[in-house]
Design an enzyme around this catalytic site. Structure first.
Site, PDB file in Angstrom:
ATOM      1  N   LYS A 207       0.868  -1.184   0.000  1.00 13.52           N
ATOM      2  CA  LYS A 207       0.000   0.000   0.000  1.00 13.52           C
ATOM      3  C   LYS A 207       0.899   1.227   0.000  1.00 13.52           C
ATOM      4  CE  LYS A 207      -3.754   0.110   2.358  1.00 13.52           C
ATOM      5  NZ  LYS A 207      -4.683  -0.027   3.492  1.00 13.52           N
ATOM      6  N   LYS A 209       1.030   5.179   0.863  1.00 12.97           N
ATOM      7  CA  LYS A 209       0.344   6.304   1.497  1.00 12.97           C
ATOM      8  C   LYS A 209       0.401   7.485   0.538  1.00 12.97           C
ATOM      9  CE  LYS A 209      -1.470   6.962   4.659  1.00 12.97           C
ATOM     10  NZ  LYS A 209      -2.930   7.044   4.849  1.00 12.97           N
ATOM     11  N   ASP A 237      -3.708   5.087  -0.609  1.00 11.35           N
ATOM     12  CA  ASP A 237      -4.591   5.765   0.348  1.00 11.35           C
ATOM     13  C   ASP A 237      -4.254   7.247   0.406  1.00 11.35           C
ATOM     14  OD1 ASP A 237      -6.149   6.635   2.402  1.00 11.35           O
ATOM     15  OD2 ASP A 237      -5.002   5.650   3.990  1.00 11.35           O
ATOM     16  N   ASN A 239      -6.168   9.430   1.639  1.00 16.36           N
ATOM     17  CA  ASN A 239      -6.945   9.969   2.767  1.00 16.36           C
ATOM     18  C   ASN A 239      -7.991  11.004   2.345  1.00 16.36           C
ATOM     19  OD1 ASN A 239      -4.177   9.274   4.645  1.00 16.36           O
ATOM     20  ND2 ASN A 239      -6.177   8.774   5.486  1.00 16.36           N
ATOM     21  N   GLU A 260      -8.279   3.148  -1.246  1.00 13.49           N
ATOM     22  CA  GLU A 260      -8.644   3.478   0.135  1.00 13.49           C
ATOM     23  C   GLU A 260      -8.924   4.970   0.242  1.00 13.49           C
ATOM     24  OE1 GLU A 260      -6.049   1.782   3.004  1.00 13.49           O
ATOM     25  OE2 GLU A 260      -6.404   3.354   4.476  1.00 13.49           O
ATOM     26  N   ASN A 289     -10.937   3.957   6.418  1.00 21.08           N
ATOM     27  CA  ASN A 289     -10.829   4.079   7.870  1.00 21.08           C
ATOM     28  C   ASN A 289     -11.281   5.478   8.260  1.00 21.08           C
ATOM     29  OD1 ASN A 289      -7.943   4.591   6.599  1.00 21.08           O
ATOM     30  ND2 ASN A 289      -8.090   5.913   8.413  1.00 21.08           N
ATOM     31  N   ASP A 313      -9.839  -0.721  12.623  1.00 21.42           N
ATOM     32  CA  ASP A 313      -8.747  -0.696  13.592  1.00 21.42           C
ATOM     33  C   ASP A 313      -9.301  -0.988  15.001  1.00 21.42           C
ATOM     34  OD1 ASP A 313      -6.734   0.138  15.361  1.00 21.42           O
ATOM     35  OD2 ASP A 313      -6.088   1.784  14.057  1.00 21.42           O
ATOM     36  N   HIS A 339      -6.715  -0.747   9.758  1.00 21.73           N
ATOM     37  CA  HIS A 339      -5.966   0.504   9.619  1.00 21.73           C
ATOM     38  C   HIS A 339      -4.892   0.550  10.686  1.00 21.73           C
ATOM     39  CE1 HIS A 339      -5.641   4.401  11.767  1.00 21.73           C
ATOM     40  NE2 HIS A 339      -5.421   4.893  10.573  1.00 21.73           N
ATOM     41  N   ASN A 341      -1.673   3.215  12.693  1.00 23.58           N
ATOM     42  CA  ASN A 341      -0.765   4.362  12.851  1.00 23.58           C
ATOM     43  C   ASN A 341       0.518   3.787  13.450  1.00 23.58           C
ATOM     44  OD1 ASN A 341      -3.685   5.850  13.753  1.00 23.58           O
ATOM     45  ND2 ASN A 341      -2.431   6.933  12.290  1.00 23.58           N
TER      46      ASN A 341
HETATM   47  O1  GKR Z   1       0.788   7.495   9.465  1.00 23.34           O
HETATM   48  O2  GKR Z   1       0.692   9.347   8.347  1.00 23.34           O
HETATM   49  C1  GKR Z   1       0.236   8.274   8.679  1.00 23.34           C
HETATM   50  C2  GKR Z   1      -1.080   7.842   8.111  1.00 23.34           C
HETATM   51  O3  GKR Z   1      -1.557   8.756   7.187  1.00 23.34           O
HETATM   52  C3  GKR Z   1      -2.083   7.672   9.202  1.00 23.34           C
HETATM   53  O4  GKR Z   1      -2.159   8.818   9.953  1.00 23.34           O
HETATM   54  C4  GKR Z   1      -3.432   7.324   8.696  1.00 23.34           C
HETATM   55  O5  GKR Z   1      -4.345   7.400   9.743  1.00 23.34           O
HETATM   56  O6  GKR Z   1      -2.434   5.303   7.823  1.00 23.34           O
HETATM   57  C5  GKR Z   1      -3.566   5.935   8.214  1.00 23.34           C
HETATM   58  C6  GKR Z   1      -4.694   5.737   7.213  1.00 23.34           C
HETATM   59  O7  GKR Z   1      -4.799   4.664   6.681  1.00 23.34           O
HETATM   60  O8  GKR Z   1      -5.492   6.646   6.997  1.00 23.34           O
HETATM   61 MG    MG Z   2      -6.457   5.074   5.445  1.00 23.72          MG
END
Ligand code: GKR
Ligand code: MG
Length: 444
Positions: A207, A209, A237, A239, A260, A289, A313, A339, A341
């Site tokens: 995955k 980010k 993802d 977000n 995602e 999530n 999560d 999910h 962190n």
């Molecule tokens: O660790 O920066 C990060 C992620 O962006 C995290 O804050 C997210 O909550 O990984 C997470 C997600 O799947 O949204």
């Molecule tokens: Mg996410």
């Protein structure tokens, strides 16, 4: 057997702790050199120790401390009633929050259930009393011996350049450990991360980010991963940062196995509505999530048909509710995922035992690969061939390392603040940077 025949909790300890992180980037900014968590330790009069872990931050520490009088002196077998009472308190406190629908980190504490760490520690104790691993105490018990994990890749800035406290591991003989502290600001950097992570952990799936650079640049990285690892399930993802029309255009002919939170609230429409349209227009399964983090949001997400996978999560839901939603999802032909962190090894066990009890699962997220080596227990679960084997040992089967906890607690105490502040790190990269839920963090 009566309550009196089962062990009684004699002591509850709460330790806010910190560990080291890389300068990982996401929509909310740049990870600081340190991440924070809260650890709960329960002792009972049978001589057992139960452990739990949850997100960091003062609000969560305070909730856990306030819970102590409701836990000490209680029989371990009554953990469900105790956790339910604490959960009611949480719901009451956070009922007017927007939750995490825009990845606004100041709202994270409202989505995180502090009592999940207490539940985990209770389950650890209860499992030790019954001689069963935690997954046997959840839902319909253990569904699998091994849990599949994906390789969670992040764009990463050159932390050391901005803040001495970011660590490097250049001298390590482990290819992943060396790679995880190096900048990765382009497709080649992400592909290099994937190779190193696969070599050490044997991941089959990845995955990325997103929400960092333009969608075009990030999907170029997805395509490169797809080419490099043709058998892998590749996900991204951002977000919810992308506009619906852009998300459709970017993902339509891609190799994504699921998207995602590709889009979110926009122009008077909720994320549940835009995600439903995304699914209809692309035929790509979606995961979240952000828009299904409690039962009521979940109901609306299902009614809108906006999701295929809920990344439930256990720190957002509690372990028992995460498995409960996993069972409902399975009954409805949908899938459970997890999910994450940044976290320590106790949360790794929490994730793995929860996943082991869910009937249908997709490869689990975990940030552990960024923290591996910073143990709070003596023999953490291991990721091998992209999987975690669930031990048969009672409870979590973990032995706490008190020296490590006290060290991590001392590190926490040195920090100027305990909450996650990704805006501060980001201001090194872009002066005056402020969070904007619709702008990738490097796009200003
Ligand atoms: O660790 O920066 C990060 C992620 O962006 C995290 O804050 C997210 O909550 O990984 C997470 C997600 O799947 O949204
Ligand atoms: Mg996410």
């Amino acid at each position: 057997m009566t309550n009196a025949d089962t062990p009684i909790v004699t002591q509850v300890q709460v330790y806010p702790v910190a560990g080291y992180d890389s300068m990982l980037l996401s929509l909310s900014g740049a990870h600081a050199p340190f991440f924070t968590r809260n650890i709960v330790i329960l002792k009972d009069n049978a001589g057992h120790t139960g452990i739990g872990e949850v997100h960091g931050g003062e609000a969560i520490t305070k909730s856990l401390e306030e819970a102590i009088p409701f836990v000490v002196g209680q029989p371990v077998c009554k953990y469900k009633t105790i956790v339910a009472k604490l959960k009611t308190g949480h719901n009451e406190r956070t009922k007017n929050s927007d939750g995490i629908q825009n990845l606004d980190l100041t709202k994270l504490k409202d989505v995180v259930h502090a009592e999940s760490a207490i539940e985990a520690a209770f389950l650890d104790l209860w499992g030790q009393f019954l001689g069963l691993p935690v997954c046997e105490l959840l839902g319909d018990g253990k569904q699998r011996d091994d849990v599949t994990v994906l390789g969670y890749l992040f764009y990463q800035a050159d932390g050391k350049k901005y803040d001495e406290r970011y660590i490097t591991e250049d001298a390590s003989d482990n290819i992943w450990f060396r790679t995880r502290r190096k900048p990765a600001m382009d497709t080649a950097g992400i592909v290099a991360q994937a190779h190193a992570a696969k070599e050490y952990y044997g991941f089959k799936d990845f995955k990325l980010k997103g929400g960092v650079f333009s969608g075009e640049k990030e999907m170029e990285a997805v395509a490169a991963l797809g080419k490099e690892f043709p058998d892998a399930r590749i996900n991204i993802d951002p977000n919810g940062a992308w506009k619906l029309a852009d998300a459709v255009r970017l993902c339509k002919d891609s190799c994504l196995s699921y998207a995602e939170d590709p889009c979110g609230t926009e122009g008077g429409y909720s994320g549940r509505e835009t995600m439903a349209e995304f699914k209809m227009r692309t035929g790509i399964p979606t995961a979240t999530n952000m828009i299904a983090t409690d039962w009521r949001q979940f109901y609306h997400a299902v009614v809108e048909k906006s999701i295929d996978i809920v990344l439930a999560d256990p720190h957002f839901w509690t372990m028992s509710d995460s498995v409960r939603i996993g069972q409902v999802l399975d009954n409805w032909g949908l899938t459970w995922g997890c999910h994450s962190n940044n976290h320590f090894d106790i949360s790794l066990a929490i994730f793995a035992q929860t996943a082991a009890a869910c009937p249908s699962v997709t490869a689990m997220d975990t940030h552990w690969i960024w923290q591996d080596g910073q143990h709070l227990t003596r023999s953490p679960y291991k990721i091998t061939e992209g999987r975690i084997h669930i031990p048969d040992t009672p409870g979590f089967g973990l032995e706490i390392d008190m020296d490590a906890i006290l060290k991590a607690n001392a590190l926490y105490k040195k920090l100027p603040y305990g909450d996650r502040r990704d805006d501060i790190g980001m201001q090194h990269l872009i002066s005056g940077w402020k969070f904007d839920s619709k702008k990738p963090c490097m796009v200003r």
